[in-house]
Motif scaffolding. Structure first.
Motif, mmCIF file in Angstrom:
data_model
loop_
_atom_site.group_PDB
_atom_site.id
_atom_site.type_symbol
_atom_site.label_atom_id
_atom_site.label_comp_id
_atom_site.label_asym_id
_atom_site.label_seq_id
_atom_site.Cartn_x
_atom_site.Cartn_y
_atom_site.Cartn_z
ATOM 1 N N GLU A 1 0.533 -1.311 -0.412
ATOM 2 C CA GLU A 1 -0.024 0.224 0.161
ATOM 3 C C GLU A 1 0.954 1.288 -0.144
ATOM 4 O O GLU A 1 0.754 2.285 -0.637
ATOM 5 C CB GLU A 1 -0.385 -0.332 1.369
ATOM 6 N N GLU A 2 1.880 1.653 0.459
ATOM 7 C CA GLU A 2 3.009 2.251 1.105
ATOM 8 C C GLU A 2 3.850 2.548 -0.206
ATOM 9 O O GLU A 2 3.825 3.996 -1.296
ATOM 10 C CB GLU A 2 3.931 2.137 1.945
ATOM 11 N N ILE A 3 3.936 1.535 -1.269
ATOM 12 C CA ILE A 3 4.719 1.942 -2.757
ATOM 13 C C ILE A 3 3.316 2.247 -2.954
ATOM 14 O O ILE A 3 4.121 3.158 -4.632
ATOM 15 C CB ILE A 3 5.523 -0.349 -2.875
ATOM 16 N N ASN A 4 2.404 1.503 -3.672
ATOM 17 C CA ASN A 4 1.105 2.011 -3.980
ATOM 18 C C ASN A 4 1.498 3.918 -4.337
ATOM 19 O O ASN A 4 1.238 4.099 -5.580
ATOM 20 C CB ASN A 4 -0.025 1.786 -3.815
ATOM 21 N N LYS A 5 1.205 4.429 -3.259
ATOM 22 C CA LYS A 5 0.928 5.440 -2.359
ATOM 23 C C LYS A 5 2.390 6.378 -3.411
ATOM 24 O O LYS A 5 1.925 7.564 -3.966
ATOM 25 C CB LYS A 5 0.881 5.285 -0.979
ATOM 26 N N THR A 6 3.310 5.657 -3.456
ATOM 27 C CA THR A 6 4.349 6.662 -3.132
ATOM 28 C C THR A 6 4.227 6.104 -5.009
ATOM 29 O O THR A 6 4.583 8.037 -5.429
ATOM 30 C CB THR A 6 6.013 5.822 -2.938
ATOM 31 N N GLU A 7 3.963 5.638 -5.354
ATOM 32 C CA GLU A 7 3.871 5.686 -6.993
ATOM 33 C C GLU A 7 3.328 6.921 -7.052
ATOM 34 O O GLU A 7 3.432 7.389 -8.542
ATOM 35 C CB GLU A 7 3.416 4.724 -7.288
ATOM 36 N N ASP A 8 1.834 6.742 -7.103
ATOM 37 C CA ASP A 8 1.571 7.723 -7.083
ATOM 38 C C ASP A 8 1.361 9.088 -7.021
ATOM 39 O O ASP A 8 1.323 9.950 -7.994
ATOM 40 C CB ASP A 8 -0.711 7.473 -6.162
ATOM 41 N N GLU B 1 13.494 12.482 -4.141
ATOM 42 C CA GLU B 1 13.521 11.326 -2.471
ATOM 43 C C GLU B 1 11.897 10.841 -2.508
ATOM 44 O O GLU B 1 12.686 9.667 -1.698
ATOM 45 C CB GLU B 1 12.908 12.653 -1.985
ATOM 46 N N LEU B 2 11.321 10.568 -3.743
ATOM 47 C CA LEU B 2 9.740 9.641 -3.659
ATOM 48 C C LEU B 2 10.712 8.970 -4.343
ATOM 49 O O LEU B 2 10.495 7.701 -3.935
ATOM 50 C CB LEU B 2 8.869 10.419 -4.715
ATOM 51 N N ASN B 3 11.739 9.251 -5.754
ATOM 52 C CA ASN B 3 12.756 7.681 -6.050
ATOM 53 C C ASN B 3 13.594 6.687 -5.072
ATOM 54 O O ASN B 3 12.779 6.003 -5.647
ATOM 55 C CB ASN B 3 13.684 8.149 -7.170
ATOM 56 N N ASN B 4 13.602 7.814 -3.739
ATOM 57 C CA ASN B 4 14.218 6.963 -3.298
ATOM 58 C C ASN B 4 13.898 6.269 -2.243
ATOM 59 O O ASN B 4 14.329 5.306 -1.492
ATOM 60 C CB ASN B 4 15.561 8.413 -2.250
ATOM 61 N N LYS B 5 12.441 6.801 -1.333
ATOM 62 C CA LYS B 5 11.092 5.940 -0.700
ATOM 63 C C LYS B 5 10.859 4.949 -1.461
ATOM 64 O O LYS B 5 10.751 3.594 -0.642
ATOM 65 C CB LYS B 5 10.383 7.210 -0.469
ATOM 66 N N LYS B 6 10.868 5.159 -2.641
ATOM 67 C CA LYS B 6 9.945 3.693 -4.133
ATOM 68 C C LYS B 6 11.200 2.039 -3.620
ATOM 69 O O LYS B 6 10.740 1.622 -3.318
ATOM 70 C CB LYS B 6 9.767 4.094 -5.242
ATOM 71 N N ASP B 7 12.571 3.101 -3.610
ATOM 72 C CA ASP B 7 13.576 2.080 -4.181
ATOM 73 C C ASP B 7 13.304 1.099 -2.577
ATOM 74 O O ASP B 7 13.709 0.187 -1.561
ATOM 75 C CB ASP B 7 15.337 2.834 -4.487
ATOM 76 N N GLU B 8 13.542 1.942 -1.386
ATOM 77 C CA GLU B 8 13.199 1.641 0.225
ATOM 78 C C GLU B 8 12.575 0.923 -0.008
ATOM 79 O O GLU B 8 13.212 -0.530 0.266
ATOM 80 C CB GLU B 8 13.724 2.504 1.081
ATOM 81 N N LEU B 9 11.460 0.968 -0.213
ATOM 82 C CA LEU B 9 10.295 0.415 0.086
ATOM 83 C C LEU B 9 10.261 -1.258 -1.214
ATOM 84 O O LEU B 9 9.316 -2.412 -0.447
ATOM 85 C CB LEU B 9 9.160 0.954 -0.781
#
Length: 394
Positions: A73-80, A166-174
């Motif tokens: 869910e967090e990944i989907n939210k980040t991708e959005d 920042e968003l891409n880094n967060k997505k990579d971490e997730l």
């Protein structure tokens, strides 16, 4: 797979191999029954431990599944958010391009000799001094606004780049977290599969051992069942058979044997009712258990008796019970009294020789009690033991 699980599975496989080895010996039926009860006790402990381990693994799997769901869910939210930011970037790029175009035109006109490109030219072109001051102020303000516009454009570019990074880094971490969680989940599922395979193997071995117990239980009730099924049995014999089956019923473990015994009891009761109706003028026959005096003992022993309790399974595979009004459990030396024999013990009542013990040798007997207090009260004493019937005779 961790070390603890490997050790657990190894001990289980050793136990299973031991069970297989013990069933291939040329043992007597009594020895096979006793070995089977020992195997069942060992298997039950292994099965309980495995089920506890499986329960723990199921809890871990549930937690990881929840973690994966939340992570997804967090990944989907980040991708959005990334998509939304990319749209904002596209819009801002367009605005920036428009601002750059305006700034470019303004700068171009200044270089071409526009009156705002040279403050002296602004003064000379003015109609009055106050007009010149106003024109100079306007020129300075335009230059200042242009500088601010350039700075704002640079800041917007930097902010957008930082945001998307920042968003891409967060997505990579997730994604990394998801991969790690998925690996942990697969490892636990693999452990669970190994445990389930071991549990299945133990259950199969228990069935094999239980089949020997079932055969013994069928043997114990066979005489009484045959008496009830015989069309030539007397009323007293049927009553005795019913009484015997009712006494054995609480001690039987196998459901199919229990059902067979209960069906025979029902049939015997129905037969007695029919006999009662057809012989209504003959009065009632003798009821219930055989009295010790009405059936002469095959052998009589004076034995040293002790008492025990708190057992789950006897050496013959039956449940140990103490029933003063019915049939109780005693432990004997099978070389003296065969397992499955029916006994009468003065001061104790009727009993079945169903158990053994490491200290129960020769003329020793151990009487089952319902509590430790009863065992203490009984102590150690000599008793008269009458062997009423051998196995398959009652």
């Amino acid at each position: 797979m961790n070390k603890k699980v490997l050790i657990g599975l190894t001990s289980i496989l050793i136990a299973c191999n031991s069970i297989i080895m013990t069933t291939v010996t040329n043992a007597t039926p009594e020895e096979n029954i006793e070995k089977s009860t020992i195997q069942i006790k060992e298997l039950d402990k292994q099965i309980v431990d495995l089920k506890d381990e499986l329960s723990n693994l199921n809890g871990e799997i549930s937690q990881l599944d929840t973690k994966l769901k939340e992570n997804k869910e967090e990944i989907n939210k980040t991708e959005d958010n990334i998509k939304s930011t990319e749209l904002q970037i596209t819009k801002r790029k367009k605005i920036i391009e428009e601002k750059q175009e305006v700034l470019g035109k303004r700068l171009g006109s200044m270089y071409k000799g526009n009156l705002y490109s040279n403050p002296l030219l602004v003064v000379l072109k003015s109609d009055s001094f106050s007009d010149a001051i106003s024109n100079i102020q306007a020129a300075v303000k335009i230059i200042s606004l242009d500088k601010k516009l350039i700075n704002d454009i640079d800041k917007e570019k930097e902010a957008l780049i930082v945001n998307i990074d920042e968003l891409n880094n967060k997505k990579d971490e997730l994604k990394t977290l998801e991969s790690s969680t998925q690996n942990s989940l697969e490892e636990i599922k693999s452990k669970k599969k190994s445990q389930q395979d071991a549990l299945s193997k133990l259950s199969d071995e228990k069935k094999k051992a239980s089949s020997i117990i079932e055969e013994n239980e069928n043997s114990l009730i066979s005489h009484s069942v045959s008496v009830i099924n015989s069309s030539t049995s007397s009323e007293s014999a049927i009553k005795e058979a019913i009484s015997t089956l009712k006494s054995l019923l609480p001690q039987i473990n196998t459901s199919s044997v229990k059902n067979k015994a209960q069906n025979a009891i029902n049939k015997g009761t129905s037969t007695l009712q029919s006999l009662k109706e057809s012989n209504s003028n003959k009065g009632n026959s003798n009821t219930g258990n055989i009295d010790r005096g009405s059936s002469p003992a095959k052998k009589t022993y004076t034995m040293e008796a002790t008492a025990y309790f708190d057992g789950l399974l006897t050496a013959s595979g039956l449940k140990p019970i103490r029933n003063p009004a019915g049939l109780s459990t005693v432990a004997v030396d099978p070389s003296v009294i065969p397992l499955g024999s029916k006994l009468y013990i003065d001061g104790y009542g009727y009993a079945i020789a169903a158990d053994t013990g490491s200290l129960i040798k020769n003329l020793r007997i151990d009487l089952y009690m319902n509590s430790r207090e009863e065992c203490y009260n009984f102590g150690r004493r000599n008793v008269t033991v009458s062997l009423i019937a051998y196995p398959n005779e009652w």
